[in-house]
Design a protein around this motif. Structure first.
Motif, short mmCIF file in Angstrom:
data_model
loop_
_atom_site.label_atom_id
_atom_site.label_comp_id
_atom_site.label_asym_id
_atom_site.label_seq_id
_atom_site.Cartn_x
_atom_site.Cartn_y
_atom_site.Cartn_z
N ASP B 31 0.83 -1.21 0.00
CA ASP B 31 0.00 0.00 0.00
C ASP B 31 0.86 1.26 0.00
O ASP B 31 0.69 2.14 -0.82
CB ASP B 31 -0.89 0.01 1.24
N PRO B 237 -11.85 -3.31 11.17
CA PRO B 237 -12.07 -3.68 9.76
C PRO B 237 -11.55 -2.59 8.81
O PRO B 237 -11.71 -1.40 9.09
CB PRO B 237 -13.60 -3.81 9.65
N GLY B 238 -10.94 -2.99 7.72
CA GLY B 238 -10.46 -2.05 6.68
C GLY B 238 -9.22 -1.28 7.06
O GLY B 238 -8.86 -0.33 6.36
N LYS B 239 -8.58 -1.62 8.16
CA LYS B 239 -7.41 -0.85 8.61
C LYS B 239 -6.10 -1.60 8.43
O LYS B 239 -5.08 -1.22 8.97
CB LYS B 239 -7.57 -0.46 10.09
#
Lengths: 311, 311
Positions: B31, B237-239
């Motif tokens: 990322d 979530p999503g981290k």
């Protein structure tokens, strides 16, 4: 009697990336680069080099005086990316803008890079509104076999016969060096912007140079001939010229405007913006057969009036 | 007469992983990517990052050592004014040019233990030719093809060197399995590897420029982090995110150019060197990233603090 001019083909190796900013810029990246080096940048770099060679602690006036002498004794063509085989001149062809024999996108893929920068503030995180992107000509490229090679730039310098800077005679050596007191004034130069971050350092590199396609036709008047309909520097706009290509408003930043006769110099770098004038962009196709132009100190060209042209 | 564009060479060893964020996204596994050279794809430390931290550390040094005022804001202002004289601001160009930091020697795990990979071009650029007999002199190959070339240091126990490589004619560098060749004293080109740099690295292996980029990129450190929800103690979530870094033990080289005969650069480096070693450069500092140990000609060891650092 007018002075004669001698032309020298010169090439430099890029030691670091090169950023030639321009105004007004396009909107795709925040600070785009030109894909060539205008003669004005060479004039500025040579002026700095000579001044700092001649004076231990030069003043603003010293730079200005040497700059005027360089203007009188030298002419700098535009310098273009050179890979050791091809010079990548822009060309507005029927279908697209090309560089050398490759498309603009392929040229960008091979030679152009960009990087995003941000300032860091006292909290140690990115400073608001400081994010910016700088485009540059990279100093290395991968050839078609995947080998990494140095990027070079090539152009032409015209030197006035018996040129002098102050009381120092300018000598051209057998190796195409321009010498003052035995010092090659083109040995290493800093060109363009972002020099604080190491950008724009170029090294004189005469190896394997091919001839730059400019021919001096009237050496006493600094008239040159380009053996092509595509112009290879900016040409002063003239409404009588039929063309295919582009027109741009040309200006630049500096401590003062070299074209301005009034003394409006500043001590802030880049604060003085030179007078805007219309020019045909390099690579523009000129539809008539006139290929002889007068070159000025910054490499821009001017076409003679018709009566002078056919004299 | 002042005209020396020769930049000062500075070497640095990564004591921690180094993460200089690219500020954008690349399609791939990671990322948060790091800055790379556009032509070679080799990660680098941009000159702007080096310039930024050098300026800040010079300011902190001046605040701590040179100004005695009780008022922190006043001390900071005085220190910033002092730094401006060398590093410049919007009204005055700085006198230093910070070039990009390059990876010279990159540690890679192999069946021989950790080896430091490099290229012939990097060694020739960063190290001088050997002028005298010294145990740190190294021989480099005349020509490099797709092999791994072990560097054997001169005057060291040659039988030991032979023993070391006797059983392995191949070397694995991650997924690559390369035939090896030993570069011994029969080679014509000898370079002087600085003793300090020699102490930073173990076995040195030269690979081709083509392979260098692949090997470096395939052996970068990639970490995965996730934010923990404090109320549940589990991942939010999503981290989940991944980030990459240049490995600990990497040896970098960067250059600092000096304008106008300013010889103060060694003093500045001596002042800021301890801060590089204890605070570092780049992002992820709170995760223990970024510390660099510097070495340069004229380094004052007393100024740079103790010698403790992980291998």
């Amino acid at each position: 009697m007018s002075d004669m001019w001698k032309e020298i083909t010169v090439s430099f190796k890029l030691k670091s990336p090169l950023h030639i900013g321009y105004m007004p810029f396009k909107g795709s990246v925040i600070s785009p680069t030109r894909y060539y080096v205008p003669g004005r940048n060479l004039w500025g770099a040579i002026t700095k080099c000579i001044t700092e060679y001649l004076y231990k602690n030069p003043t603003a006036n010293d730079y200005r005086n040497i700059g005027a002498m360089v203007k009188d004794n030298f002419r700098f063509s535009y310098f273009y990316v050179y890979d050791g085989i091809n010079i990548y001149f822009p060309r507005y062809t029927e279908h697209e803008l090309k560089y050398g024999n490759i498309s603009r996108s392929e040229f960008e893929h091979r030679f152009i890079g960009s990087q995003i920068f941000t300032a860091i503030d006292s909290t140690g995180t990115a400073k608001n509104a400081s994010l910016h992107e700088i485009e540059f000509i990279n100093n290395k490229f991968k050839d078609t076999n995947g080998n990494i090679k140095d990027v070079r730039i090539m152009g032409c310098v015209l030197v006035k016969e018996n040129a002098k800077i102050g009381d120092k005679t300018v000598i051209i050596s057998d190796k195409a060096e321009i010498l003052i007191d035995g010092f090659n004034i083109m040995k290493e130069l800093i060109l363009g912007g972002e020099s604080k971050y190491g950008f724009g350092h170029v090294l004189f590199d005469p190896s394997g140079s091919i001839k730059f396609p400019i021919k001096t036709v009237k050496a006493e008047e600094c008239k040159i001939e380009i053996n092509d309909n595509y112009i290879i520097t900016h040409l002063k706009y003239d409404k009588t010229i039929k063309f295919k290509g582009d027109i741009e408003l040309l200006t630049g930043r500096g401590y003062y405007d070299p074209k301005d006769s009034k003394d409006r110099s500043t001590y802030k770098p880049g604060e003085a913006i030179s007078k805007l004038e219309y020019y045909f962009s390099p690579g523009t196709y000129i539809l008539d057969d006139t290929k002889v132009y007068t070159m000025s100190w910054d490499g821009t060209l001017k076409r003679d009036e018709p009566e002078q042209r056919f004299r | 007469m002042a005209n020396d564009l020769n930049p000062k060479k500075v070497f640095a060893r990564a004591i921690d992983p180094i993460h200089i964020g690219a500020g954008g996204y690349r399609l791939g596994l990671v990322d948060n990517t790091i800055v790379r050279d556009p032509a070679t794809d080799v990660p680098k430390i941009p000159g702007s990052s080096i310039a930024g931290v050098t300026r800040e550390y010079y300011t902190i040094y001046a605040m701590e050592k040179e100004y005695t005022s009780q008022d922190e804001a006043e001390k900071r202002k005085c220190a910033e004014d002092k730094a401006k004289k060398t590093f410049g601001d919007e009204n005055k160009k700085g006198t230093l040019r910070f070039y990009d930091g390059q990876i010279i020697l990159f540690p890679v795990s192999s069946q021989e233990g950790t080896v430091w990979i490099t290229t012939k071009e990097l060694m020739e650029y960063w190290f001088d030719e050997a002028k005298s007999e010294d145990s740190s002199n190294i021989n480099i190959p005349q020509k490099v093809c797709d092999k791994a070339y072990y560097i054997v240091k001169e005057n060291k126990d040659s039988s030991h060197s032979k023993q070391e490589n006797k059983d392995s004619s191949y070397l694995n560098l991650g997924w690559l399995f390369l035939e090896t060749e030993k570069v011994d004293s029969g080679c014509l080109k000898r370079l002087a590897l600085r003793k300090e740099i020699d102490s930073w690295v173990g076995k040195i292996v030269i690979v081709s420029e083509k392979l260098f980029s692949h090997i470096v990129n395939d052996n970068l450190e990639i970490r995965t982090s996730v934010k923990i929800d404090p109320s549940t103690g589990t991942a939010e979530p999503g981290k989940l995110f991944t980030y990459e870094a240049i490995s600990r033990g990497t040896v970098f080289g960067f250059e600092i150019g000096v304008d106008k005969d300013d010889k103060g650069v060694t003093g500045i480096l001596n002042n800021v060197s301890p801060y590089f070693k204890f605070i570092g450069i780049g992002g992820m500092g709170t995760r223990g990233f970024g510390r660099l140990e510097l070495f340069f000609d004229g380094k004052n060891d007393k100024a740079s603090g103790d010698k403790s650092s992980p291998a």
